[in-house]
Design a protein around this motif. Structure first.
Motif, PDB file in Angstrom:
ATOM      1  N   ILE A 214       0.831  -1.269   0.169  1.00 31.25           N
ATOM      2  CA  ILE A 214      -0.006  -0.040   0.049  1.00 31.25           C
ATOM      3  C   ILE A 214       0.798   1.287  -0.035  1.00 31.25           C
ATOM      4  O   ILE A 214       0.458   2.229  -0.883  1.00 31.25           O
ATOM      5  N   ARG A 215       2.113   1.361   0.787  1.00 32.46           N
ATOM      6  CA  ARG A 215       2.888   2.492   0.774  1.00 32.46           C
ATOM      7  C   ARG A 215       3.760   2.567  -0.282  1.00 32.46           C
ATOM      8  O   ARG A 215       4.133   3.589  -0.779  1.00 32.46           O
ATOM      9  N   SER A 216       4.014   1.495  -1.012  1.00 29.48           N
ATOM     10  CA  SER A 216       5.275   1.425  -2.272  1.00 29.48           C
ATOM     11  C   SER A 216       4.707   1.909  -3.453  1.00 29.48           C
ATOM     12  O   SER A 216       3.507   1.934  -3.801  1.00 29.48           O
TER      13      SER A 216
ATOM     14  N   LYS B 106       1.190  12.075   4.612  1.00 29.26           N
ATOM     15  CA  LYS B 106       2.245  11.044   4.487  1.00 29.26           C
ATOM     16  C   LYS B 106       2.264  10.773   3.024  1.00 29.26           C
ATOM     17  O   LYS B 106       3.466  10.326   2.448  1.00 29.26           O
ATOM     18  N   GLU B 107       1.187  10.779   1.921  1.00 27.51           N
ATOM     19  CA  GLU B 107       1.558  10.522   0.789  1.00 27.51           C
ATOM     20  C   GLU B 107       2.315  11.800   0.103  1.00 27.51           C
ATOM     21  O   GLU B 107       3.185  11.558  -0.757  1.00 27.51           O
TER      22      GLU B 107
ATOM     23  N   GLY C 125       6.395  11.500  -1.418  1.00 26.13           N
ATOM     24  CA  GLY C 125       6.486  11.936  -2.711  1.00 26.13           C
ATOM     25  C   GLY C 125       5.715  11.444  -3.868  1.00 26.13           C
ATOM     26  O   GLY C 125       5.710  11.650  -4.944  1.00 26.13           O
ATOM     27  N   ASN C 126       4.547  10.911  -3.295  1.00 26.11           N
ATOM     28  CA  ASN C 126       3.443  10.455  -3.975  1.00 26.11           C
ATOM     29  C   ASN C 126       2.360  11.435  -4.879  1.00 26.11           C
ATOM     30  O   ASN C 126       1.915  11.134  -6.009  1.00 26.11           O
ATOM     31  N   VAL C 127       2.180  12.507  -3.814  1.00 22.52           N
ATOM     32  CA  VAL C 127       1.357  13.671  -4.299  1.00 22.52           C
ATOM     33  C   VAL C 127       1.955  14.788  -3.738  1.00 22.52           C
ATOM     34  O   VAL C 127       3.083  14.639  -2.969  1.00 22.52           O
TER      35      VAL C 127
ATOM     36  N   CYS D 144      -1.297  14.245  -7.957  1.00 20.94           N
ATOM     37  CA  CYS D 144      -0.464  13.013  -8.164  1.00 20.94           C
ATOM     38  C   CYS D 144       0.762  13.432  -8.709  1.00 20.94           C
ATOM     39  O   CYS D 144       0.898  14.135  -9.752  1.00 20.94           O
ATOM     40  N   ALA D 145       1.671  13.060  -8.148  1.00 23.59           N
ATOM     41  CA  ALA D 145       3.366  13.462  -8.552  1.00 23.59           C
ATOM     42  C   ALA D 145       3.506  12.711  -9.957  1.00 23.59           C
ATOM     43  O   ALA D 145       4.417  13.151 -10.527  1.00 23.59           O
ATOM     44  N   VAL D 146       2.657  11.626 -10.112  1.00 17.35           N
ATOM     45  CA  VAL D 146       3.025  10.818 -11.517  1.00 17.35           C
ATOM     46  C   VAL D 146       2.362  11.424 -12.748  1.00 17.35           C
ATOM     47  O   VAL D 146       2.771  11.844 -13.632  1.00 17.35           O
TER      48      VAL D 146
END
Ligand SMILES: [Zn+2]
Length: 150
Positions: free
Chosen positions: A24-26, A92-93, A97-99, A117-119
């Protein structure tokens, strides 16, 4: 060291849960790609496991981790797993670096975040609430408009 796949297939509740939380974290492809390929195997191996859980069923977290892998296999962005899941803390996201948190309302128990979203750059309105446990409701605003898209 056992891989996450080993943990998922171990039939040992605490090891399976470890793999669930890591998944879930990765967003690390090296960690997740072997799991995506082994998804049917993981589903079979974990289908009848009772993982317990107090307020929120741990089997719910397992389902969440498998949904994340499934959406990735379908070619969706990692952020496709946010809507409908109440356990993603925007802070946390953001730290992972996820968002990116673009803005927030007045900080408090009940507050809102705007995250990107960072992607893929999809923007979400996130509502934070507190009912037995802290939860976050992610709603996509819709993808960035590209020419030719309806
Ligand atoms: Zn995304």
């Amino acid at each position: 060291m056992p891989t996450l796949l080993d943990d998922f297939l171990s039939r040992d509740g605490s090891r399976v849960l470890h793999a669930v939380w890591e998944t879930i974290r990765s967003r690390d492809p090296e960690q997740l790609q072997p799991l995506v390929e082994a998804l049917p195997l993981i589903r079979r191996s974990t289908a009848d496991l009772d993982l317990g859980g107090m307020i929120y069923s741990n089997n719910g977290h397992l389902a969440h981790a498998l949904t994340k892998l499934e959406k990735h296999r379908e070619g969706r962005c990692w952020c496709a797993v946010y809507p409908g899941m109440l356990t993603h803390d925007p802070r946390k996201e953001d730290t992972s670096g996820n968002v990116r948190i673009l803005s927030t309302s007045e900080p408090g128990w009940s507050m809102t975040y705007v995250c990107e979203c960072a992607v893929c750059g999809l923007v979400f309105d996130v509502e934070q609430g507190d009912h037995h446990f802290m939860w976050w409701d992610w709603k996509p605003r819709g993808p960035k408009r590209r020419r030719g898209e309806v």
